[in-house]
Design a protein around this motif. Structure first.
Motif, PDB file in Angstrom:
ATOM      1  N   GLY A 217       0.819  -1.210   0.000  1.00  0.00           N
ATOM      2  CA  GLY A 217       0.000   0.000   0.000  1.00  0.00           C
ATOM      3  C   GLY A 217       0.850   1.257   0.000  1.00  0.00           C
ATOM      4  N   THR A 218       1.935   1.228   0.766  1.00  0.00           N
ATOM      5  CA  THR A 218       2.857   2.371   0.796  1.00  0.00           C
ATOM      6  C   THR A 218       3.523   2.561  -0.564  1.00  0.00           C
ATOM      7  OG1 THR A 218       3.290   2.024   3.146  1.00  0.00           O
ATOM      8  CG2 THR A 218       4.907   3.330   1.916  1.00  0.00           C
ATOM      9  N   VAL A 219       3.959   1.465  -1.184  1.00  0.00           N
ATOM     10  CA  VAL A 219       4.580   1.546  -2.513  1.00  0.00           C
ATOM     11  C   VAL A 219       3.607   2.165  -3.514  1.00  0.00           C
ATOM     12  CG1 VAL A 219       5.473   0.196  -4.452  1.00  0.00           C
ATOM     13  CG2 VAL A 219       6.143  -0.388  -2.118  1.00  0.00           C
ATOM     14  N   GLU A 220       2.365   1.720  -3.472  1.00  0.00           N
ATOM     15  CA  GLU A 220       1.371   2.261  -4.406  1.00  0.00           C
ATOM     16  C   GLU A 220       1.205   3.764  -4.207  1.00  0.00           C
ATOM     17  OE1 GLU A 220      -3.101   1.210  -6.078  1.00  0.00           O
ATOM     18  OE2 GLU A 220      -2.401   0.289  -4.212  1.00  0.00           O
ATOM     19  N   ASP A 221       1.132   4.193  -2.960  1.00  0.00           N
ATOM     20  CA  ASP A 221       0.981   5.631  -2.681  1.00  0.00           C
ATOM     21  C   ASP A 221       2.191   6.416  -3.176  1.00  0.00           C
ATOM     22  OD1 ASP A 221      -1.448   5.135  -1.475  1.00  0.00           O
ATOM     23  OD2 ASP A 221      -0.648   5.153   0.560  1.00  0.00           O
ATOM     24  N   ARG A 222       3.390   5.925  -2.897  1.00  0.00           N
ATOM     25  CA  ARG A 222       4.608   6.660  -3.277  1.00  0.00           C
ATOM     26  C   ARG A 222       4.768   6.711  -4.800  1.00  0.00           C
ATOM     27  NH1 ARG A 222       8.437   6.490   1.046  1.00  0.00           N
ATOM     28  NH2 ARG A 222       7.224   6.789   2.958  1.00  0.00           N
ATOM     29  N   LEU A 223       4.446   5.617  -5.465  1.00  0.00           N
ATOM     30  CA  LEU A 223       4.562   5.614  -6.924  1.00  0.00           C
ATOM     31  C   LEU A 223       3.530   6.536  -7.563  1.00  0.00           C
ATOM     32  CD1 LEU A 223       5.237   1.843  -7.753  1.00  0.00           C
ATOM     33  CD2 LEU A 223       6.855   3.747  -7.889  1.00  0.00           C
ATOM     34  N   GLY A 224       2.451   6.802  -6.847  1.00  0.00           N
ATOM     35  CA  GLY A 224       1.424   7.701  -7.358  1.00  0.00           C
ATOM     36  C   GLY A 224       1.800   9.168  -7.259  1.00  0.00           C
ATOM     37  N   GLU A 225       2.864   9.466  -6.542  1.00  0.00           N
ATOM     38  CA  GLU A 225       3.325  10.849  -6.444  1.00  0.00           C
ATOM     39  C   GLU A 225       4.004  11.260  -7.753  1.00  0.00           C
ATOM     40  OE1 GLU A 225       5.827  10.823  -3.019  1.00  0.00           O
ATOM     41  OE2 GLU A 225       4.154  10.446  -1.626  1.00  0.00           O
ATOM     42  N   PRO A 226       3.963  12.528  -8.120  1.00  0.00           N
ATOM     43  CA  PRO A 226       4.446  12.948  -9.450  1.00  0.00           C
ATOM     44  C   PRO A 226       5.963  12.958  -9.575  1.00  0.00           C
ATOM     45  CG  PRO A 226       3.739  14.843  -8.180  1.00  0.00           C
ATOM     46  CD  PRO A 226       3.380  13.638  -7.364  1.00  0.00           C
TER      47      PRO A 226
ATOM     48  N   ARG B 235      13.498   5.866 -10.622  1.00  0.00           N
ATOM     49  CA  ARG B 235      12.509   6.298  -9.623  1.00  0.00           C
ATOM     50  C   ARG B 235      11.777   5.102  -9.024  1.00  0.00           C
ATOM     51  NH1 ARG B 235       6.978   7.441 -10.013  1.00  0.00           N
ATOM     52  NH2 ARG B 235       6.213   8.697  -8.270  1.00  0.00           N
ATOM     53  N   VAL B 236      11.350   4.171  -9.858  1.00  0.00           N
ATOM     54  CA  VAL B 236      10.652   2.984  -9.344  1.00  0.00           C
ATOM     55  C   VAL B 236      11.549   2.233  -8.368  1.00  0.00           C
ATOM     56  CG1 VAL B 236       9.702   0.722  -9.967  1.00  0.00           C
ATOM     57  CG2 VAL B 236       9.115   2.750 -11.330  1.00  0.00           C
TER      58      VAL B 236
ATOM     59  N   THR C  24      11.192   2.432   0.550  1.00  0.00           N
ATOM     60  CA  THR C  24      10.069   2.041   1.412  1.00  0.00           C
ATOM     61  C   THR C  24      10.318   0.712   2.115  1.00  0.00           C
ATOM     62  OG1 THR C  24       8.940   1.080  -0.523  1.00  0.00           O
ATOM     63  CG2 THR C  24       8.330   3.336   0.113  1.00  0.00           C
ATOM     64  N   ILE C  25      10.953  -0.215   1.438  1.00  0.00           N
ATOM     65  CA  ILE C  25      11.185  -1.504   2.098  1.00  0.00           C
ATOM     66  C   ILE C  25      12.306  -1.391   3.129  1.00  0.00           C
ATOM     67  CG2 ILE C  25      12.918  -2.625   0.602  1.00  0.00           C
ATOM     68  CD1 ILE C  25      11.072  -5.119   0.693  1.00  0.00           C
ATOM     69  N   ALA C  26      13.253  -0.489   2.923  1.00  0.00           N
ATOM     70  CA  ALA C  26      14.305  -0.277   3.914  1.00  0.00           C
ATOM     71  C   ALA C  26      13.731   0.286   5.207  1.00  0.00           C
ATOM     72  CB  ALA C  26      15.371   0.660   3.359  1.00  0.00           C
TER      73      ALA C  26
ATOM     74  N   LEU D  26       2.088  -3.000 -10.013  1.00  0.00           N
ATOM     75  CA  LEU D  26       2.440  -1.616  -9.689  1.00  0.00           C
ATOM     76  C   LEU D  26       3.634  -1.146 -10.515  1.00  0.00           C
ATOM     77  CD1 LEU D  26       2.071  -1.712  -5.783  1.00  0.00           C
ATOM     78  CD2 LEU D  26       0.537  -0.596  -7.423  1.00  0.00           C
ATOM     79  N   VAL D  27       4.619  -2.024 -10.675  1.00  0.00           N
ATOM     80  CA  VAL D  27       5.798  -1.681 -11.473  1.00  0.00           C
ATOM     81  C   VAL D  27       5.416  -1.523 -12.935  1.00  0.00           C
ATOM     82  CG1 VAL D  27       8.037  -2.527 -12.286  1.00  0.00           C
ATOM     83  CG2 VAL D  27       7.408  -2.753  -9.864  1.00  0.00           C
ATOM     84  N   ARG D  28       4.599  -2.416 -13.424  1.00  0.00           N
ATOM     85  CA  ARG D  28       4.222  -2.371 -14.841  1.00  0.00           C
ATOM     86  C   ARG D  28       3.370  -1.143 -15.152  1.00  0.00           C
ATOM     87  NH1 ARG D  28       0.977  -6.092 -18.658  1.00  0.00           N
ATOM     88  NH2 ARG D  28       2.198  -5.860 -20.559  1.00  0.00           N
ATOM     89  N   ALA D  29       2.606  -0.668 -14.178  1.00  0.00           N
ATOM     90  CA  ALA D  29       1.824   0.550 -14.395  1.00  0.00           C
ATOM     91  C   ALA D  29       2.734   1.753 -14.615  1.00  0.00           C
ATOM     92  CB  ALA D  29       0.909   0.789 -13.193  1.00  0.00           C
ATOM     93  N   GLN D  30       3.915   1.735 -14.008  1.00  0.00           N
ATOM     94  CA  GLN D  30       4.885   2.811 -14.186  1.00  0.00           C
ATOM     95  C   GLN D  30       5.763   2.603 -15.411  1.00  0.00           C
ATOM     96  OE1 GLN D  30       5.045   5.566 -12.086  1.00  0.00           O
ATOM     97  NE2 GLN D  30       3.181   4.677 -11.196  1.00  0.00           N
TER      98      GLN D  30
END
Length: 232
Positions: free
Chosen positions: A82-91, A103-104, A111-113, A155-159
């Motif tokens: 969920g955190t990854v999805e939120d962060r990747l959604g930032e511009p 960036r990905v 986030t995982i660290a 999530l990665v493929r969306a980016q």
């Protein structure tokens, strides 16, 4: 935190909501203990004592000590996604060659660290935690693990939409492989830490996030090149 003090109370938990409440007490206790000591030092006897039960009663709700920690891993994994999805959604991807890929990798590594417990459980999953679970539980956990991995791949493929499903899945799996390989080095023994200091090297825990970011960036740039992408 609510604690059940007698085995009689647990025997009365026959309805599904009662069983789930008892399971959550055990999981909450295990999570609290993980803030105090590493997984390897937590025995089922000690955990049962903290909950206020005999080991046999704890095993009515989880088929092994290892299954308890795998449940915590699954919950933590979902929360991290969920955190990854939120962060990747930032511009905004960073500037430079392969900026989107970098960036990905930075988002995932950063986030995982921050999730030290998840890193520890990932490093123990295949070598320890999956070695003492029933076939029924293994089926349940591996299906959920597969779904979590598929979510990360999506999530990665969306980016990076040029990635194939297979490439995105490969990368999602490599995230766990790299974490599992790097994490054990973050907590060296005092003897090894003395040598590291003598050599003038940084503490492995201080460079974990950077090494992880570098490894994941290389993975994604490699997949980009194989897909025919150009820097830009």
């Amino acid at each position: 935190m609510a604690v059940v003090n007698t085995s009689t109370d647990f025997q009365r938990a026959r309805r599904p909501e009662q069983v789930e409440a008892r399971r959550q007490v055990i999981l909450e206790t295990a999570r609290a203990m993980l803030h105090e000591q590493p997984v390897a030092e937590i025995s089922l006897r000690e955990l049962s004592s903290r909950v206020g039960l005999a080991r046999s009663n704890v095993l009515r709700y989880f088929d092994s000590r290892e299954a308890i920690f795998l449940e915590i891993m699954d919950e933590t994994w979902k929360s991290w996604l969920g955190t990854v999805e939120d962060r990747l959604g930032e511009p905004g991807p960073p500037d430079g060659p392969f900026g989107a890929e970098t960036r990905v990798a930075e988002v995932i590594a950063g986030t995982i660290a921050e999730q030290r417990l998840l890193c520890e459980l990932i490093s123990l999953m295949a070598g320890e935690l999956e070695k003492n679970i029933s076939l029924e539980y293994a089926r349940s956990f591996k299906r959920r693990a597969s779904a979590n991995s598929a979510r990360l791949a999506a999530l990665v493929r969306a980016q990076l939409p040029y990635l194939t499903d297979a490439a995105a899945q490969h990368f999602a799996g490599s995230v766990f492989v790299v974490v599992a390989g790097l994490w054990p080095y973050t907590t060296p023994t005092e003897t090894v830490l003395t040598v590291i200091r003598e050599m003038g090297l940084p503490h492995p825990g201080d460079v974990f996030a950077g090494n992880l970011r570098e490894g994941l960036s290389n993975q994604l740039v490699g997949l980009a090149v194989r897909a025919g992408r150009q820097p830009g």
